[in-house]
Design an enzyme around this catalytic site. Structure first.
Site, short mmCIF file in Angstrom:
data_model
loop_
_atom_site.label_atom_id
_atom_site.label_comp_id
_atom_site.label_asym_id
_atom_site.label_seq_id
_atom_site.Cartn_x
_atom_site.Cartn_y
_atom_site.Cartn_z
N GLY A 10 114.50 41.73 110.87
CA GLY A 10 113.55 42.13 111.60
C GLY A 10 113.71 44.00 110.37
N GLN A 11 112.90 44.24 109.60
CA GLN A 11 112.37 45.64 109.09
C GLN A 11 113.20 46.59 109.90
OE1 GLN A 11 109.33 46.69 106.21
NE2 GLN A 11 108.26 45.43 107.65
N LEU A 45 113.07 34.20 121.56
CA LEU A 45 111.91 34.22 122.49
C LEU A 45 110.31 34.03 122.31
CD1 LEU A 45 111.39 38.34 121.41
CD2 LEU A 45 112.55 37.77 123.17
N ALA A 68 109.49 39.90 117.24
CA ALA A 68 107.67 40.26 117.23
C ALA A 68 107.38 38.92 116.41
CB ALA A 68 107.34 41.35 117.63
N ASP A 110 100.09 50.17 115.97
CA ASP A 110 97.91 50.67 115.95
C ASP A 110 96.89 49.92 116.36
OD1 ASP A 110 99.68 49.76 113.70
OD2 ASP A 110 97.82 50.90 111.98
N TYR A 133 96.39 37.91 116.83
CA TYR A 133 97.90 39.16 116.32
C TYR A 133 97.87 40.43 117.10
CZ TYR A 133 101.48 42.73 114.82
OH TYR A 133 101.90 43.83 115.14
N TRP A 159 101.25 50.22 110.09
CA TRP A 159 101.51 49.87 108.37
C TRP A 159 103.68 50.01 107.83
CZ3 TRP A 159 97.88 51.86 104.66
CH2 TRP A 159 96.60 52.00 104.93
N1 LIG Z 1 105.21 44.92 110.10
C1 LIG Z 1 104.42 46.18 110.45
O1 LIG Z 1 103.92 46.74 109.45
C2 LIG Z 1 103.85 46.68 111.65
C3 LIG Z 1 102.76 47.36 112.24
C4 LIG Z 1 102.92 48.55 113.02
C5 LIG Z 1 103.69 47.59 114.21
N2 LIG Z 1 104.80 46.07 113.67
C6 LIG Z 1 106.35 46.26 115.56
O2 LIG Z 1 106.77 47.04 115.14
C7 LIG Z 1 107.64 45.42 115.38
C8 LIG Z 1 108.95 45.96 114.74
O3 LIG Z 1 109.00 44.78 113.43
P1 LIG Z 1 109.19 44.60 112.07
O4 LIG Z 1 107.86 45.04 110.79
O5 LIG Z 1 110.56 45.71 111.86
O6 LIG Z 1 109.07 42.64 112.06
P2 LIG Z 1 109.72 41.75 110.90
O7 LIG Z 1 110.30 42.53 110.11
O8 LIG Z 1 108.47 40.22 111.13
O9 LIG Z 1 110.72 41.56 112.09
C9 LIG Z 1 110.36 41.00 113.48
C10 LIG Z 1 111.40 40.58 113.34
O10 LIG Z 1 111.60 39.51 115.32
C11 LIG Z 1 112.43 38.31 115.47
N3 LIG Z 1 111.40 36.67 115.63
C12 LIG Z 1 109.93 36.39 115.35
N4 LIG Z 1 110.12 35.20 116.47
C13 LIG Z 1 110.75 35.19 116.66
C14 LIG Z 1 111.53 34.66 118.62
N5 LIG Z 1 110.86 33.32 118.48
N6 LIG Z 1 112.71 34.93 118.58
C15 LIG Z 1 113.35 36.03 118.39
N7 LIG Z 1 113.24 36.78 117.51
C16 LIG Z 1 112.25 36.26 117.03
C17 LIG Z 1 112.08 37.89 113.47
O11 LIG Z 1 113.14 36.91 113.16
P3 LIG Z 1 113.57 36.13 112.22
O12 LIG Z 1 114.01 37.37 110.83
O13 LIG Z 1 114.44 35.72 111.98
O14 LIG Z 1 112.51 35.73 111.61
C18 LIG Z 1 112.54 39.48 112.41
O15 LIG Z 1 113.47 39.51 112.82
C19 LIG Z 1 106.97 44.80 116.39
O16 LIG Z 1 107.03 44.38 117.61
C20 LIG Z 1 105.89 44.36 115.44
O17 LIG Z 1 104.81 44.33 115.90
C21 LIG Z 1 104.71 46.56 112.96
#
Ligand SMILES: NC(=O)c1ccc[n+]([C@@H]2O[C@H](COP(=O)([O-])OP(=O)(O)OC[C@H]3O[C@@H](n4cnc5c(N)ncnc54)[C@H](OP(=O)(O)O)[C@@H]3O)[C@@H](O)[C@H]2O)c1
Length: 299
Positions: A10-11, A45, A68, A110, A133, A159
């Site tokens: 993930g990011q 997960l 997530a 947020d 979500y 974001w």
């Molecule tokens: N993105 C946003 O704008 C944002 C905003 C606020 C908060 N957040 C929070 O910040 C955190 C990091 O977000 P991010 O942007 O890095 O998210 P992301 O790029 O969507 O990465 C999420 C990771 O979770 C993995 N995942 C999903 N389902 C899974 C499962 N069943 N078992 C194991 N791994 C699983 C995904 O795996 P795959 O690569 O295999 O799909 C992905 O690598 C999260 O908690 C998110 O809720 C994000």
């Protein structure tokens, strides 16, 4: 410290990996070899048994949960799966961390707030999520705090964008090159967060002496890039920096219906994390420049 980072693809997971792998010594004698990065192929997960099986054979001093279910719109149709990953799995991780006497850093959002406030949200403000979500993310926060009242830390961010995966910056760059005009929502306020900045802050926190004190009450912290903008302003800046000639017209949330409702204002106050861990927060514009410079190099 033996440190597990989930969500390695993930990011945020990739951004932490990137810093760890390029920084040969992460401070306090922590070496890159102390970090274990895993994806869903090792720890799924969505499966209770996958989680317990993984931790039957592995023990850590710290778990950083970057994984997530993050597809805000799709969650409206996949509430059960989102709840399993964002709530029940977090509860299980907290229980395992507690039994293994390890620390836990968990990332939240947020979007736990309804966005109706006209002031930036404090950690102590009452959440009121308005979509599936966000409800699952809040349930994860609450379960974690109940199961693990000590030794965990929740960081709410907003974001998030990066060079990796799908995000607003990359989507705008793609659409901006394909089209002459785009309509972007101009009545939702927030603060963009560069995943590398957040990754750096997490690494700073775990090296901080205040984090290393044992038996601390579980705390929530807010963290995002500095500055307050709308999605429309964000898009305009992306096109300006990329020198893309695409007209960006403002539209209202009402004119752009999505399956999941979005909060109107999710600005968060970050004084607590700044004060406790003595960190500096980058301005959203300078971080955007860094990210876009790296994206340009990848082309
Ligand atoms: N993105 C946003 O704008 C944002 C905003 C606020 C908060 N957040 C929070 O910040 C955190 C990091 O977000 P991010 O942007 O890095 O998210 P992301 O790029 O969507 O990465 C999420 C990771 O979770 C993995 N995942 C999903 N389902 C899974 C499962 N069943 N078992 C194991 N791994 C699983 C995904 O795996 P795959 O690569 O295999 O799909 C992905 O690598 C999260 O908690 C998110 O809720 C994000």
């Amino acid at each position: 410290m033996r440190i597990l980072v989930t969500g390695k693809n993930g990011q945020l997971g990739r951004s932490i990996q990137n810093i760890v792998n390029t920084d040969t010594k992460i401070g306090n004698n922590q070496s890159p070899n102390d970090f274990i990065f895993i994806g869903r192929e090792d720890l799924d997960l969505s499966s209770k048994s996958s989680i317990s099986h993984y931790f039957d054979n592995n023990k850590f001093d710290l778990i950083i949960n970057c994984a997530a279910y993050t597809q805000v719109d799709r969650a409206e149709q996949e509430a059960e799966l989102a709840n399993q990953i964002n709530h029940l799995a977090v509860k299980q991780l907290a229980s395992i961390a507690s039994n293994q006497q390890s620390r836990l850093i968990h990332i939240s959002t947020d979007y736990v707030f309804d966005g109706e406030s006209n002031k930036p949200y404090l950690e102590t403000d009452t959440p009121n999520p308005i979509n599936v979500y966000s409800r699952t993310k809040l349930a994860g926060e609450k379960a974690l705090q109940t199961v693990m009242p000590m030794n965990a830390l929740i960081i709410r961010t907003s974001w998030v964008y990066s060079e990796y995966g799908n995000n607003f910056v990359k989507t705008m760059l793609r659409l901006g090159r394909e089209r002459d005009e785009l309509k972007v929502v101009s009545d939702q306020m927030g603060s963009p967060t560069y995943a590398t900045d957040l990754a750096g802050i997490i690494l700073e926190i775990i090296m901080h002496k205040k984090f290393r004190v044992v038996a601390q009450t579980t705390q929530i912290y807010h963290y995002s890039g500095e500055g307050e903008i709308t999605w429309h302003e964000f898009a305009k800046e992306i096109f300006k920096l990329a020198e893309i000639d695409c007209k960006v017209s403002p539209i209202s949330t009402q004119q752009y219906p999505t399956p999941a409702k979005r909060p109107r204002n999710t600005l968060m106050k970050k004084d607590k994390i700044v004060k406790v861990f003595n960190i500096k927060i980058s301005n959203w514009k300078s971080s955007l420049i860094t990210c876009m410079t790296l994206l340009k190099k990848q082309q």
